[in-house]
Design an enzyme around this catalytic site. Sequence first.
Site, PDB file in Angstrom:
ATOM      1  N   SER A  15       4.238  25.862  78.352  1.00 26.26           N
ATOM      2  CA  SER A  15       5.589  25.686  78.884  1.00 26.26           C
ATOM      3  C   SER A  15       6.488  26.819  78.396  1.00 26.26           C
ATOM      4  CB  SER A  15       6.173  24.335  78.450  1.00 26.26           C
ATOM      5  OG  SER A  15       6.276  24.274  77.029  1.00 26.26           O
ATOM      6  N   LEU A  17       8.702  29.969  77.473  1.00 24.33           N
ATOM      7  CA  LEU A  17       8.426  31.391  77.352  1.00 24.33           C
ATOM      8  C   LEU A  17       6.928  31.661  77.281  1.00 24.33           C
ATOM      9  CD1 LEU A  17      11.190  32.460  74.778  1.00 24.33           C
ATOM     10  CD2 LEU A  17      11.323  32.354  77.279  1.00 24.33           C
ATOM     11  N   ASP A  36      -2.041  24.665  72.690  1.00 26.27           N
ATOM     12  CA  ASP A  36      -0.812  23.890  72.824  1.00 26.27           C
ATOM     13  C   ASP A  36      -1.136  22.420  72.651  1.00 26.27           C
ATOM     14  OD1 ASP A  36       1.713  22.750  73.819  1.00 26.27           O
ATOM     15  OD2 ASP A  36       2.060  24.704  74.728  1.00 26.27           O
ATOM     16  N   CYS A  87       3.806  32.010  70.563  1.00 27.77           N
ATOM     17  CA  CYS A  87       4.993  31.429  71.216  1.00 27.77           C
ATOM     18  C   CYS A  87       5.295  30.008  70.767  1.00 27.77           C
ATOM     19  CB  CYS A  87       4.818  31.448  72.731  1.00 27.77           C
ATOM     20  SG  CYS A  87       4.813  33.099  73.452  1.00 27.77           S
ATOM     21  N   SER A 152      13.832  34.808  66.518  1.00 32.20           N
ATOM     22  CA  SER A 152      15.019  34.265  67.176  1.00 32.20           C
ATOM     23  C   SER A 152      16.221  35.075  66.731  1.00 32.20           C
ATOM     24  CB  SER A 152      15.214  32.802  66.778  1.00 32.20           C
ATOM     25  OG  SER A 152      16.511  32.337  67.096  1.00 32.20           O
ATOM     26  N   TYR A 165      15.608  26.531  60.190  1.00 32.81           N
ATOM     27  CA  TYR A 165      15.162  27.269  61.375  1.00 32.81           C
ATOM     28  C   TYR A 165      15.286  28.776  61.145  1.00 32.81           C
ATOM     29  CZ  TYR A 165      14.964  28.778  66.269  1.00 32.81           C
ATOM     30  OH  TYR A 165      14.637  29.404  67.443  1.00 32.81           O
ATOM     31  N   LYS A 169      12.276  31.701  61.044  1.00 37.81           N
ATOM     32  CA  LYS A 169      12.268  32.830  61.974  1.00 37.81           C
ATOM     33  C   LYS A 169      12.522  34.157  61.254  1.00 37.81           C
ATOM     34  CE  LYS A 169      11.495  30.538  65.787  1.00 37.81           C
ATOM     35  NZ  LYS A 169      10.260  30.755  66.572  1.00 37.81           N
ATOM     36  N   PHE A 198      17.846  31.693  75.894  1.00 34.62           N
ATOM     37  CA  PHE A 198      17.053  31.737  77.119  1.00 34.62           C
ATOM     38  C   PHE A 198      17.039  30.369  77.772  1.00 34.62           C
ATOM     39  CE2 PHE A 198      15.756  35.820  75.883  1.00 34.62           C
ATOM     40  CZ  PHE A 198      14.987  36.389  76.896  1.00 34.62           C
TER      41      PHE A 198
END
Length: 261
Positions: A15, A17, A36, A87, A152, A165, A169, A198
Amino acid sequence: MKIANRTFLVSGGSSGLGEATVKDLLAQDGYVAILDRSPPSDELKSSPRVRYYAVDITQLQQIDDAVEKTAVWTKETGAALGGVINCAGVGVAAKIIDAKNEPHSLELWDFAIAVNLTGSFNLTRLALKHLVKVDPEQGPDGERGVVIFVASAAAFEGQPGQTAYAASKGALRSMTLPMARDLSRHGVRVITIAPGVFDSSMTANFAAKTRKNLETEGIIYPRRFGQPSEFARTIRWILDTPYVNGETIRLSGAGRLPGKL
């Protein structure tokens, strides 16, 4: 590096990106192993150049099994391993001290690190033992493959509630250059993409006011959310351009996350 007739491991490829990346790789005649928790669309599953492995990126044995099965598949198809595109990721939010003066949940911290950082690290290191044995491409560079991480904008300017988070990242950003240096003798490049906002399942839940504020205040030009196809084309450019290495590339419309939405 040529994409055609090469195999790429794509975590989170079912799903968002990741899915856009898978579709673009297939359009360039590549092969893709999707790792996934959720299965991809029937369209992707039915492709003879796709293999799907049900993987929780926090589970080491599941990652290892998928990598080993992919290595066997490459021998069956003759499409040598070409790289890893990480991803898979999760967005979490919690302030270091909440409104009740309670400290940040350690469980939430561990979850963010396990998915965003350790999962990417494990998939990459396990795939590399196969990637470094691939015959190098013809030509002066002798390239074997590419590792791509997905950070990110929060790796640069995390917002309130993004301590865990942003840490996960930012760590991806920080390990890009040393890993590229480690792998230079093997002809393997390492690049990180740091997307801004995005269109995705995560941003689909943004309140209308939040979305408008980001589009009008946080993004310079073009004043809209990025599209998954633009992310996928950036992946393609990275794969196609051997001199891109050891860098974190911002994909943001010149946007910067504000201190508060």
